[in-house]
Write a protein that holds these residues in place. Structure first.
Motif, PDB file in Angstrom:
ATOM      1  N   SER A 203      27.217 -15.388  16.694  1.00 42.49           N
ATOM      2  CA  SER A 203      27.862 -14.741  17.875  1.00 42.49           C
ATOM      3  C   SER A 203      28.913 -15.211  18.629  1.00 42.49           C
ATOM      4  N   TRP A 204      29.692 -14.573  19.056  1.00 41.61           N
ATOM      5  CA  TRP A 204      30.894 -14.750  20.095  1.00 41.61           C
ATOM      6  C   TRP A 204      30.965 -14.020  21.601  1.00 41.61           C
ATOM      7  N   TYR A 205      31.367 -14.428  22.638  1.00 41.23           N
ATOM      8  CA  TYR A 205      31.097 -13.863  23.654  1.00 41.23           C
ATOM      9  C   TYR A 205      32.273 -14.134  24.560  1.00 41.23           C
ATOM     10  N   ALA A 206      32.688 -13.119  25.043  1.00 41.60           N
ATOM     11  CA  ALA A 206      34.077 -13.186  26.229  1.00 41.60           C
ATOM     12  C   ALA A 206      33.588 -12.862  27.510  1.00 41.60           C
ATOM     13  N   VAL A 207      33.483 -13.665  28.610  1.00 39.41           N
ATOM     14  CA  VAL A 207      33.137 -13.534  29.757  1.00 39.41           C
ATOM     15  C   VAL A 207      34.317 -13.065  30.634  1.00 39.41           C
ATOM     16  N   SER A 208      33.930 -12.020  31.595  1.00 41.01           N
ATOM     17  CA  SER A 208      35.292 -11.721  32.437  1.00 41.01           C
ATOM     18  C   SER A 208      34.755 -12.535  33.989  1.00 41.01           C
ATOM     19  N   THR A 209      35.768 -13.254  33.972  1.00 41.69           N
ATOM     20  CA  THR A 209      35.523 -14.223  35.172  1.00 41.69           C
ATOM     21  C   THR A 209      35.507 -13.458  36.612  1.00 41.69           C
ATOM     22  N   GLU A 210      36.230 -12.256  36.494  1.00 45.47           N
ATOM     23  CA  GLU A 210      36.387 -11.351  37.764  1.00 45.47           C
ATOM     24  C   GLU A 210      35.649 -10.118  37.722  1.00 45.47           C
ATOM     25  N   ASP A 211      34.631 -10.163  37.006  1.00 47.13           N
ATOM     26  CA  ASP A 211      33.699  -8.909  36.638  1.00 47.13           C
ATOM     27  C   ASP A 211      32.959  -8.349  38.225  1.00 47.13           C
ATOM     28  N   ARG A 212      33.205  -7.181  38.390  1.00 43.10           N
ATOM     29  CA  ARG A 212      32.409  -6.627  39.430  1.00 43.10           C
ATOM     30  C   ARG A 212      31.431  -5.483  38.841  1.00 43.10           C
ATOM     31  N   THR A 213      31.039  -5.529  37.666  1.00 41.47           N
ATOM     32  CA  THR A 213      30.213  -4.514  36.954  1.00 41.47           C
ATOM     33  C   THR A 213      28.986  -5.378  36.557  1.00 41.47           C
ATOM     34  N   ILE A 214      29.407  -6.386  35.853  1.00 36.52           N
ATOM     35  CA  ILE A 214      27.791  -7.315  35.404  1.00 36.52           C
ATOM     36  C   ILE A 214      28.357  -8.605  35.969  1.00 36.52           C
ATOM     37  N   ASN A 215      27.583  -9.280  36.584  1.00 35.66           N
ATOM     38  CA  ASN A 215      27.863 -10.439  37.239  1.00 35.66           C
ATOM     39  C   ASN A 215      28.471 -11.583  36.203  1.00 35.66           C
ATOM     40  N   PRO A 216      29.195 -12.152  36.402  1.00 34.36           N
ATOM     41  CA  PRO A 216      29.938 -13.009  35.193  1.00 34.36           C
ATOM     42  C   PRO A 216      28.967 -14.267  35.217  1.00 34.36           C
ATOM     43  N   ASP A 217      28.162 -14.632  36.143  1.00 34.09           N
ATOM     44  CA  ASP A 217      27.223 -15.864  35.796  1.00 34.09           C
ATOM     45  C   ASP A 217      26.141 -15.333  35.115  1.00 34.09           C
ATOM     46  N   LEU A 218      25.723 -13.828  35.099  1.00 32.51           N
ATOM     47  CA  LEU A 218      24.822 -13.437  34.012  1.00 32.51           C
ATOM     48  C   LEU A 218      25.293 -13.351  32.807  1.00 32.51           C
ATOM     49  N   GLU A 219      26.682 -13.170  32.555  1.00 35.79           N
ATOM     50  CA  GLU A 219      27.350 -12.982  31.269  1.00 35.79           C
ATOM     51  C   GLU A 219      27.194 -14.498  30.844  1.00 35.79           C
ATOM     52  N   ARG A 220      27.663 -15.534  31.677  1.00 39.07           N
ATOM     53  CA  ARG A 220      27.442 -16.700  31.162  1.00 39.07           C
ATOM     54  C   ARG A 220      26.137 -17.300  30.669  1.00 39.07           C
ATOM     55  N   PHE A 221      25.230 -16.864  31.348  1.00 45.78           N
ATOM     56  CA  PHE A 221      23.636 -16.966  30.930  1.00 45.78           C
ATOM     57  C   PHE A 221      23.251 -16.695  29.798  1.00 45.78           C
ATOM     58  N   MET A 222      23.779 -15.388  29.441  1.00 46.67           N
ATOM     59  CA  MET A 222      23.338 -14.568  28.184  1.00 46.67           C
ATOM     60  C   MET A 222      24.234 -15.265  27.099  1.00 46.67           C
ATOM     61  N   ALA A 223      25.478 -15.735  27.210  1.00 48.43           N
ATOM     62  CA  ALA A 223      26.100 -16.442  26.201  1.00 48.43           C
ATOM     63  C   ALA A 223      25.655 -17.633  25.706  1.00 48.43           C
TER      64      ALA A 223
END
Length: 259
Positions: A203-223
């Protein structure tokens, strides 16, 4: 033959180093399978055309790209649509999902044609996990307040779309995207994945650091939880449109086309 203290210590260090190298080799992400097919899945407030800039780049690289028009009705409906397209692919295929479509990737990604998974600012639940409950363990992103319903049909207001969904796009372009957003059904949000493809597929994941739709820290956790190869893009939720080169590069890596 007796070992002196220095020889014995050296042997221990060498053995520990060999053990560490062996452990790292076992834990290392395997080289991606070479794939020439890419199937792209869109999320809420969008349709398949949101991948157009990435598709053009994938085609220029010689890959066969297909963007699925997801029925945003129920999770099983969306998974079935993705599986039909996956079954038509003629070999190893990278499955890519943006936003809500991470749910579809997680469920449909077990398809035998799928060689790798790419999540772009996307949901990545575990099997039977309550994603809503997981998301609530992080601060609520601003876009959530902009969702409105007409009966069971949901969409983003124009203000929320421009500010919280597509905040780093030129306003004129964001307004065009707003005009073609596909409404979703409330039932879609109640679905749970029954399996987690990221537990068995690279798996690969692209975190959007300025995301206002999904919390970026949640993205980092899932990745991190899925052990994904992760990049961070200074972008809104729509990194696939504002930063298509970076997102395409990640997909090409998952397809074994670049290291």
């Amino acid at each position: 033959m007796m070992m002196n203290r220095r020889m014995f210590t050296g042997a221990l260090v060498a053995g520990a180093a060999a053990s560490l190298i062996s452990t790292r080799a076992i834990a290392a992400t395997p080289a991606p399978v070479k794939a020439r097919n890419v199937v792209l899945l869109h999320g809420l407030f969008a349709d398949g055309s949101c991948w157009s800039d990435v598709i053009a780049r994938l085609q220029a690289a010689g890959l066969n790209a297909t963007s699925v028009q997801n029925p945003l009705t129920t999770l099983p409906d969306a998974v079935a649509a993705a599986q039909r397209v996956l079954s038509r692919q003629d070999g190893p295929t990278v499955l890519v999902g943006h936003s809500f479509a991470g749910m579809i990737v997680t469920e449909a990604g077990v398809h035998p044609n799928v060689s790798a998974l790419v999540y772009v600012a996307a949901r990545a639940p575990d099997a039977d996990e309550d994603y809503t409950a997981l998301a609530k363990t992080y601060p609520t992103p601003p876009a959530s307040a902009g969702i409105v319903f007409d009966g069971d049909e949901g969409r983003l207001t124009e203000a929320a779309f421009l500010r919280d969904f597509a905040g780093d796009l030129p306003e004129a372009k964001a307004k065009v995207l707003y005009a073609v957003q596909e409404p979703f059904q409330k039932a879609l949000l109640t679905g749970r994945t029954t399996q987690a493809a990221w537990r068995s597929k690279p798996s690969w994941y692209a975190v959007s650091t300025e995301d206002r739709t999904i919390n970026p820290d949640l993205e980092r956790f899932m990745a991190k939880r899925m052990g994904a190869k992760t990049i961070e893009v200074q972008a809104s939720h729509l990194s696939l449109i504002s930063h298509p080169d970076e997102i395409t590069g990640l997909i090409l890596e998952a397809a074994g086309q670049r290291s």
